[in-house]
Design an enzyme around this catalytic site. Structure first.
Site, PDB file in Angstrom:
ATOM      1  CB  THR A 103     110.416  58.780 102.980  1.00  0.00           C
ATOM      2  OG1 THR A 103     110.226  59.250 101.640  1.00  0.00           O
ATOM      3  CG2 THR A 103     111.218  57.486 102.944  1.00  0.00           C
TER       4      THR A 103
ATOM      5  CG  HIS B 122     108.818  68.771 100.309  1.00  0.00           C
ATOM      6  ND1 HIS B 122     108.969  68.573  98.965  1.00  0.00           N
ATOM      7  CD2 HIS B 122     109.002  67.562 100.895  1.00  0.00           C
ATOM      8  CE1 HIS B 122     109.243  67.300  98.736  1.00  0.00           C
ATOM      9  NE2 HIS B 122     109.265  66.662  99.892  1.00  0.00           N
TER      10      HIS B 122
ATOM     11  CD  GLN C  86     102.344  64.168  94.931  1.00  0.00           C
ATOM     12  OE1 GLN C  86     101.976  65.332  94.710  1.00  0.00           O
ATOM     13  NE2 GLN C  86     103.620  63.829  94.963  1.00  0.00           N
TER      14      GLN C  86
ATOM     15  CB  SER D 185     105.532  65.138 102.520  1.00  0.00           C
ATOM     16  OG  SER D 185     106.742  65.825 102.303  1.00  0.00           O
TER      17      SER D 185
ATOM     18  CG  ASN E 239     104.102  59.507  92.727  1.00  0.00           C
ATOM     19  OD1 ASN E 239     103.497  58.463  92.986  1.00  0.00           O
ATOM     20  ND2 ASN E 239     105.319  59.505  92.230  1.00  0.00           N
TER      21      ASN E 239
ATOM     22  CB  THR F 192     115.281  67.828 118.924  1.00  0.00           C
ATOM     23  OG1 THR F 192     115.946  67.444 120.121  1.00  0.00           O
ATOM     24  CG2 THR F 192     114.726  69.229 119.069  1.00  0.00           C
TER      25      THR F 192
ATOM     26  CB  CYS G 136     111.805  59.833  95.539  1.00  0.00           C
ATOM     27  SG  CYS G 136     110.786  61.151  96.242  1.00  0.00           S
TER      28      CYS G 136
END
Length: 365
Positions: free
Chosen positions: A78, A193, A174, A191, A146, A229, A312
């Site tokens: 995102t 995950h 995806q 992404s 997705n 960081t 989401c």
């Protein structure tokens, strides 16, 4: 007490929301937690952390056929999508596919929406005509949807963008690790995950090693392109998960996906976009006459974790904007998504098929 990976009595079939954590990613993330140094520190501990960070950067970039300097780590896709719109959309006309994820649609609310056909594939000739009529442009097209798993004709889209001088940004959340990605000349969001890594890490892959107008300036990390960081444990887990996903043979998963779809069709359901190229793990099943929310509740009570559309949306179950864009009417609110995880087992799929068939027969009476 260590929490179980999957709740007892449940079968997890919602990989497009998040893949189960891969053991290699867990081990890499734990190793990152044990590194004391900040990657921006110049002392020995900081340099050691930096070494691990840059190794992960090189591996993620290499997975897209790029050099390490093109990889900017973020908190997730995102943020990577928002960063791309911020950096490449300034003083440009923005075009966005009508089936894009909300991460893109809401990052560019002023964008012109591009139509898709009934299979959810972008109308490339319409895009060509619009780009010929406008000045500098940013075009955002996802690699794989997705909800339906449909793969976009990215090579054709990139050719059109090159002809007009437009910048192409691809949300590859995806498809990353599930299908090869060799396209150059565009920016790409990923992404961790969604590959089987920890939540909290993603990346923006640039077309070339270049400066970027930062969305978050912060302390100048990521060579001034993204402040803050770096989440080293999540980043190391993402790199390990990406390596494993790319090395995995997805053909067995696709065979099990086909089994799910055959079972669904045997009781009157329809598979969205069945005739076009799709992700190997994703099925969008439309059961006419039965609301998606009712299907989800029935399958959840039977112990199966599936979804309706994107995860989401703050837990909401609503009519799918993806299916509406494809011309679906009632079907847009009667569809569920079954997305098989990397570690799915045949027995789990057979149990789901039995549960789905029983649910459909009961609810369609």
């Amino acid at each position: 007490m260590t929490a179980p990976l999957i709740l007892p009595g449940t079968t997890y079939l919602d990989a497009n929301a998040t893949e189960p954590l891969r053991p290699c990613a867990r081990d890499a993330a734990v190793g990152g937690m044990l590194l004391s140094g900040n990657p921006s520190s110049v002392h020995a501990e900081g340099r050691e952390a930096r070494r691990f960070l840059e190794d992960a950067r090189s591996r993620v970039a290499a997975g897209f056929g790029r050099i390490s300097g093109t990889c900017v780590f973020t908190s997730g896709a995102t943020e990577a999508d928002a960063m791309a719109v911020h950096a490449f959309g300034q003083e440009r006309r923005i075009f966005v596919g009508s089936t894009e994820h909300d991460a893109i649609l809401k990052a560019a609310p002023e964008a012109e929406i591009l139509p898709v056909n009934r299979d959810g594939i972008l109308d490339v000739e319409h895009l060509r005509a619009r780009l010929q009529e406008t000045g500098p442009a940013l075009v955002c097209v996802m690699s794989a949807n997705n909800e339906t798993g449909v793969l976009s004709p990215l090579e054709d889209v990139l050719a059109v963008c090159r002809d007009s001088g437009a910048h192409l940004h691809v949300d590859a959340v995806q498809s990353a690790g599930r299908v090869p990605f060799t396209l150059g000349g565009c920016s790409v969001a990923v992404s961790g995950h969604k590959m089987g890594g920890p939540k909290g890490a993603g990346a923006l892959l640039l077309a070339e090693d270049e400066p970027l107008d930062a969305l978050m300036a912060g302390g100048g990390q990521e060579r001034g392109r993204r402040g803050g960081t770096q989440a080293l444990p999540a980043i190391l887990g993402m790199a390990a998960a990406f390596d494993a996903a790319r090395a995995q043979d997805w053909a067995p998963v696709q065979r099990l996906r086909n089994r799910v779809e055959a079972a669904a069709k045997s009781v009157g359901a329809r598979v969205a976009s069945e005739a076009v190229a799709r992700l190997p793990n994703t099925s969008c099943l439309i059961l006419h006459g039965v609301a998606a929310q009712i299907q989800l509740m029935a399958l959840d009570l039977a112990g199966f974790c599936v979804s309706a559309g994107s995860a989401c949306s703050s837990g909401k179950v609503s009519s799918s904007h993806v299916l509406r864009a494809m011309g679906e009417t009632d079907g847009a609110s009667q569809a569920i998504r079954v997305s098989l995880p990397w570690n799915v087992q045949e027995a789990q799929v057979e149990a789901f098929c039995e549960a789905y068939e029983a649910m459909a027969r009961r609810l369609r009476k």
